[in-house]
Design a protein around this motif. Structure first.
Motif, mmCIF file in Angstrom:
data_model
loop_
_atom_site.group_PDB
_atom_site.id
_atom_site.type_symbol
_atom_site.label_atom_id
_atom_site.label_comp_id
_atom_site.label_asym_id
_atom_site.label_seq_id
_atom_site.Cartn_x
_atom_site.Cartn_y
_atom_site.Cartn_z
ATOM 1 N N PRO A 89 -22.606 8.783 -27.047
ATOM 2 C CA PRO A 89 -22.726 9.827 -28.075
ATOM 3 C C PRO A 89 -22.368 11.205 -27.520
ATOM 4 N N PRO A 90 -21.788 12.057 -28.344
ATOM 5 C CA PRO A 90 -21.373 13.383 -27.858
ATOM 6 C C PRO A 90 -22.532 14.258 -27.403
ATOM 7 N N ASN A 91 -23.746 13.943 -27.860
ATOM 8 C CA ASN A 91 -24.911 14.743 -27.457
ATOM 9 C C ASN A 91 -25.589 14.205 -26.191
ATOM 10 N N TRP A 92 -24.965 13.216 -25.530
ATOM 11 C CA TRP A 92 -25.475 12.727 -24.246
ATOM 12 C C TRP A 92 -24.667 13.386 -23.131
ATOM 13 N N GLN A 93 -25.334 14.110 -22.257
ATOM 14 C CA GLN A 93 -24.691 14.783 -21.136
ATOM 15 C C GLN A 93 -24.849 13.955 -19.868
ATOM 16 N N LEU A 94 -23.738 13.662 -19.197
ATOM 17 C CA LEU A 94 -23.783 12.894 -17.958
ATOM 18 C C LEU A 94 -24.317 13.778 -16.831
ATOM 19 N N LEU A 95 -25.415 13.331 -16.210
ATOM 20 C CA LEU A 95 -26.013 14.069 -15.093
ATOM 21 C C LEU A 95 -25.651 13.472 -13.747
ATOM 22 N N LYS A 96 -25.655 12.124 -13.658
ATOM 23 C CA LYS A 96 -25.405 11.436 -12.401
ATOM 24 C C LYS A 96 -24.521 10.235 -12.661
ATOM 25 N N ASP A 97 -23.706 9.885 -11.649
ATOM 26 C CA ASP A 97 -22.781 8.758 -11.805
ATOM 27 C C ASP A 97 -22.489 8.189 -10.420
ATOM 28 N N LYS A 98 -22.897 6.925 -10.179
ATOM 29 C CA LYS A 98 -22.677 6.304 -8.872
ATOM 30 C C LYS A 98 -22.245 4.856 -9.044
ATOM 31 N N GLN A 99 -21.739 4.295 -7.952
ATOM 32 C CA GLN A 99 -21.361 2.887 -7.912
ATOM 33 C C GLN A 99 -21.966 2.249 -6.681
ATOM 34 N N ALA A 100 -22.298 0.964 -6.805
ATOM 35 C CA ALA A 100 -22.793 0.179 -5.671
ATOM 36 C C ALA A 100 -22.281 -1.242 -5.855
ATOM 37 N N GLY A 101 -21.328 -1.627 -5.035
ATOM 38 C CA GLY A 101 -20.741 -2.954 -5.183
ATOM 39 C C GLY A 101 -20.044 -3.088 -6.525
ATOM 40 N N GLN A 102 -20.421 -4.106 -7.290
ATOM 41 C CA GLN A 102 -19.803 -4.360 -8.583
ATOM 42 C C GLN A 102 -20.553 -3.685 -9.734
ATOM 43 N N VAL A 103 -21.492 -2.822 -9.400
ATOM 44 C CA VAL A 103 -22.324 -2.178 -10.417
ATOM 45 C C VAL A 103 -22.052 -0.680 -10.441
ATOM 46 N N CYS A 104 -21.964 -0.117 -11.626
ATOM 47 C CA CYS A 104 -21.952 1.337 -11.745
ATOM 48 C C CYS A 104 -23.145 1.749 -12.596
ATOM 49 N N TYR A 105 -23.701 2.904 -12.287
ATOM 50 C CA TYR A 105 -24.911 3.329 -12.986
ATOM 51 C C TYR A 105 -24.892 4.841 -13.177
ATOM 52 N N GLN A 106 -25.395 5.256 -14.325
ATOM 53 C CA GLN A 106 -25.367 6.660 -14.716
ATOM 54 C C GLN A 106 -26.718 7.104 -15.266
ATOM 55 N N LEU A 107 -26.923 8.399 -15.214
ATOM 56 C CA LEU A 107 -28.085 9.014 -15.850
ATOM 57 C C LEU A 107 -27.580 10.057 -16.836
ATOM 58 N N TYR A 108 -28.076 9.962 -18.076
ATOM 59 C CA TYR A 108 -27.672 10.878 -19.145
ATOM 60 C C TYR A 108 -28.873 11.673 -19.646
ATOM 61 N N LEU A 109 -28.591 12.881 -20.089
ATOM 62 C CA LEU A 109 -29.569 13.712 -20.773
ATOM 63 C C LEU A 109 -29.171 13.809 -22.233
ATOM 64 N N ARG A 110 -30.103 13.466 -23.106
ATOM 65 C CA ARG A 110 -29.819 13.516 -24.538
ATOM 66 C C ARG A 110 -30.216 14.884 -25.105
ATOM 67 N N GLU A 111 -29.238 15.550 -25.681
ATOM 68 C CA GLU A 111 -29.501 16.789 -26.408
ATOM 69 C C GLU A 111 -29.724 16.460 -27.883
#
Length: 204
Positions: A178-200
């Motif tokens: 959603p456009p109101n979700w701001q990406l705060l963190k973005d990392k990868q580990a092996g075959q997995v990627c993971y993110q943290l979003y802040l919802r406005e």
């Protein structure tokens, strides 16, 4: 985090063994809890979990948390150990859900609820008291994030400025955010990627 292969859990084959999850910090630091393996359990490494909770270090205490695909409850129990006020764990697989409740009973924890139902059905029903922290770690290659994310937004599950942790396979198609979700963190580990979003709060 271990998740099962159903639409409320994560996916990778299991041989029916009994394993454990380890709590990293908080009131139950170092505590190990049994995990009743069912077909499809896919544990996330302690390293990834530690990174995620470092991101959330000041946000967990007193928060209302939702673990949409709870599996072993690794994220939910970690949040409880760090003094979240309440955690809802949704897990469709009955054996995994029973183990979640057993582990809550062992910890004498009353600040959590286990819901043994399909996550999409639960989210479609809506929510009257939104959550400040949400964990999304569904089964791989089932396109569940693209279904779950709109339900969280449309059915009242997310508080203003909620934090959403999202984990998915690295080689899969990224879901629409959603456009109101701001990406705060973005990392990868092996075959997995993971993110943290802040919802406005969505603009009217």
């Amino acid at each position: 985090m271990a998740r099962s292969k159903t639409s409320s859990s994560r996916s990778t084959p299991s041989a029916g063994r009994t394993g454990t999850i380890r709590l990293i910090s908080g009131q139950w630091r170092g505590r190990k809890l049994p995990v009743h393996d069912v077909e499809g359990l896919r544990p996330t490494t302690d390293r990834v979990k530690e990174t995620v909770f470092n991101w959330l270090a000041t946000e967990v205490r007193d928060s209302r948390c939702l673990d949409v695909f709870a599996g072993s409850g690794s994220l939910g129990f970690e949040a409880l150990s760090r003094f979240a006020s309440y955690v809802m764990m949704i897990e469709q697989e009955p054996k995994a859900a029973r183990q979640l409740q057993t582990n809550l009973n062992t910890l004498q924890c009353t600040q959590a609820q286990v819901i043994c139902r399909d996550a999409l059905q639960v989210l479609q029903a809506g929510c009257h008291e939104p959550f400040e922290l949400v964990f999304l770690d569904p089964p791989f290659r089932k396109n569940l994030l693209s279904q779950v994310i709109p339900l969280l937004e449309q059915q009242g599950w997310l508080a203003d400025r909620a934090l959403i942790y999202l984990e998915r396979e690295r080689d899969g198609e990224a879901p629409a955010i959603p456009p109101n979700w701001q990406l705060l963190k973005d990392k990868q580990a092996g075959q997995v990627c993971y993110q943290l979003y802040l919802r406005e709060k969505p603009s009217s």
